[in-house]
Scaffold this active site. Structure first.
Site, PDB file in Angstrom:
ATOM      1  N   ASP A  69       0.867  -1.169   0.000  1.00  0.00           N
ATOM      2  CA  ASP A  69       0.000   0.000   0.000  1.00  0.00           C
ATOM      3  C   ASP A  69       0.904   1.219   0.000  1.00  0.00           C
ATOM      4  O   ASP A  69       1.832   1.323   0.809  1.00  0.00           O
ATOM      5  CB  ASP A  69      -0.933   0.022   1.209  1.00  0.00           C
ATOM      6  CG  ASP A  69      -2.051   1.021   0.969  1.00  0.00           C
ATOM      7  OD1 ASP A  69      -2.836   0.823   0.026  1.00  0.00           O
ATOM      8  OD2 ASP A  69      -2.133   2.023   1.696  1.00  0.00           O
ATOM      9  N   GLY A 153       0.329   7.003 -11.660  1.00  0.00           N
ATOM     10  CA  GLY A 153      -0.048   7.845 -10.518  1.00  0.00           C
ATOM     11  C   GLY A 153       0.553   9.239 -10.609  1.00  0.00           C
ATOM     12  O   GLY A 153       0.433   9.935 -11.624  1.00  0.00           O
ATOM     13  N   ASP A 155       3.697  10.097 -10.691  1.00  0.00           N
ATOM     14  CA  ASP A 155       5.076  10.144 -11.195  1.00  0.00           C
ATOM     15  C   ASP A 155       5.401  11.387 -12.041  1.00  0.00           C
ATOM     16  O   ASP A 155       6.499  11.938 -11.916  1.00  0.00           O
ATOM     17  CB  ASP A 155       5.405   8.872 -11.991  1.00  0.00           C
ATOM     18  CG  ASP A 155       5.664   7.668 -11.082  1.00  0.00           C
ATOM     19  OD1 ASP A 155       5.926   7.868  -9.884  1.00  0.00           O
ATOM     20  OD2 ASP A 155       5.608   6.534 -11.578  1.00  0.00           O
TER      21      ASP A 155
HETATM   22  P1  IMP Z   1      -1.923   1.855  -3.792  1.00  0.00           P
HETATM   23  O1  IMP Z   1      -3.033   1.877  -2.807  1.00  0.00           O
HETATM   24  O2  IMP Z   1      -0.681   1.282  -3.244  1.00  0.00           O
HETATM   25  O3  IMP Z   1      -2.314   1.237  -5.095  1.00  0.00           O
HETATM   26  O4  IMP Z   1      -1.534   3.358  -4.141  1.00  0.00           O
HETATM   27  C1  IMP Z   1      -2.459   4.407  -4.000  1.00  0.00           C
HETATM   28  C2  IMP Z   1      -2.179   5.515  -4.978  1.00  0.00           C
HETATM   29  O5  IMP Z   1      -0.927   6.124  -4.699  1.00  0.00           O
HETATM   30  C3  IMP Z   1      -2.114   5.102  -6.444  1.00  0.00           C
HETATM   31  O6  IMP Z   1      -3.382   5.040  -7.021  1.00  0.00           O
HETATM   32  C4  IMP Z   1      -1.270   6.215  -7.028  1.00  0.00           C
HETATM   33  O7  IMP Z   1      -2.070   7.332  -7.318  1.00  0.00           O
HETATM   34  C5  IMP Z   1      -0.322   6.555  -5.887  1.00  0.00           C
HETATM   35  N1  IMP Z   1       0.942   5.829  -6.080  1.00  0.00           N
HETATM   36  C6  IMP Z   1       1.325   4.669  -5.474  1.00  0.00           C
HETATM   37  N2  IMP Z   1       2.533   4.293  -5.923  1.00  0.00           N
HETATM   38  C7  IMP Z   1       2.929   5.220  -6.818  1.00  0.00           C
HETATM   39  C8  IMP Z   1       4.082   5.356  -7.638  1.00  0.00           C
HETATM   40  O8  IMP Z   1       5.010   4.528  -7.660  1.00  0.00           O
HETATM   41  N3  IMP Z   1       4.115   6.455  -8.422  1.00  0.00           N
HETATM   42  C9  IMP Z   1       3.126   7.376  -8.453  1.00  0.00           C
HETATM   43  N4  IMP Z   1       2.018   7.278  -7.743  1.00  0.00           N
HETATM   44  C10 IMP Z   1       1.911   6.200  -6.917  1.00  0.00           C
END
Ligand code: IMP
Length: 200
Positions: A69, A153, A155
């Site tokens: 997460d 995301g 980036d």
């Molecule tokens: P998750 O719950 O781990 O999938 O991440 C939640 C949100 O954080 C994602 O939908 C992205 O918007 C952002 N996020 C997580 N990891 C990255 C990354 O490596 N690069 C950019 N945005 C990220």
């Protein structure tokens, strides 16, 4: 060793596969493992949400599961969007990555202090029920405008410390060395080796 990633995010699966390529691990997405459900991320911390995702898939399959997460924490926004990173725009979960980072940029309009960090919390549950937890961070700042198309995301608007451009422009070779996820997985790999001696 078979390891299920508690996610159906194809870009995340690709990053994890690249980072775990030096281990004897066959990484499957949640759907490939037959789990056709989405886990509600109702936790208030990254660690809690990683646990919720991992335990749901572990209980459904009984196989080794790894969940990550992650999110972005911006100093000037008191740590927002944090655990709400995936739904941080008026459209909530339906908003595109572009809508999310544009919303973030609008929140930071005129703000000079742009320090931020990505955080990842990893939770792995092994077949015997042992749990491995690790955390990784990547510090940097939010750029005034998006740059590049790579990654996912936030980036395009995140410039890691020590670099001159966005994570999206730097691309997978650099990202998979320095990212929050890479740092958390580096620790995870050490722990996995200790537990099972599974490294080739
Ligand atoms: P998750 O719950 O781990 O999938 O991440 C939640 C949100 O954080 C994602 O939908 C992205 O918007 C952002 N996020 C997580 N990891 C990255 C990354 O490596 N690069 C950019 N945005 C990220």
């Amino acid at each position: 060793m078979k390891l299920i990633l508690a996610s159906n995010n194809a870009k995340k699966l690709k990053e994890l596969k690249a980072i775990l390529a030096d281990m004897d691990v066959e990484l499957l997405s949640q759907r490939e493992a037959g789990c056709d459900f989405e886990v509600d991320e109702t936790g208030t911390t990254f660690a809690e949400n990683a646990w919720l995702k991992a335990i749901a898939v572990y209980e459904a399959t009984g196989e080794a599961v790894v969940a990550d997460d992650s999110g972005l924490m911006v100093e000037a926004l008191n740590g927002e969007p944090g655990v709400y990173s995936a739904r941080y725009a008026p459209g909530g979960h339906e908003a595109s990555d572009k809508e999310k980072y544009e919303y973030l940029l609008s929140k930071l309009e005129g703000v000079e202090q742009r320090a931020a960090k990505f955080v990842t919390s990893i939770c792995c549950i092994l077949p015997g029920g042992e749990v491995i937890r690790t955390v990784g961070e990547c510090r940097g700042e939010i750029l005034p405008y998006p740059h590049g198309e790579g990654g996912f995301g936030y980036d395009p608007v995140f410039k890691p410390e020590g670099y001159e451009t966005s994570m999206a422009v730097l691309g997978p070779e650099v990202k998979n060395q320095i990212s929050h996820r890479a740092n958390a997985l580096r620790e995870f790999k050490k722990e996995l080796r200790k537990y099972n001696g599974i490294d080739k």
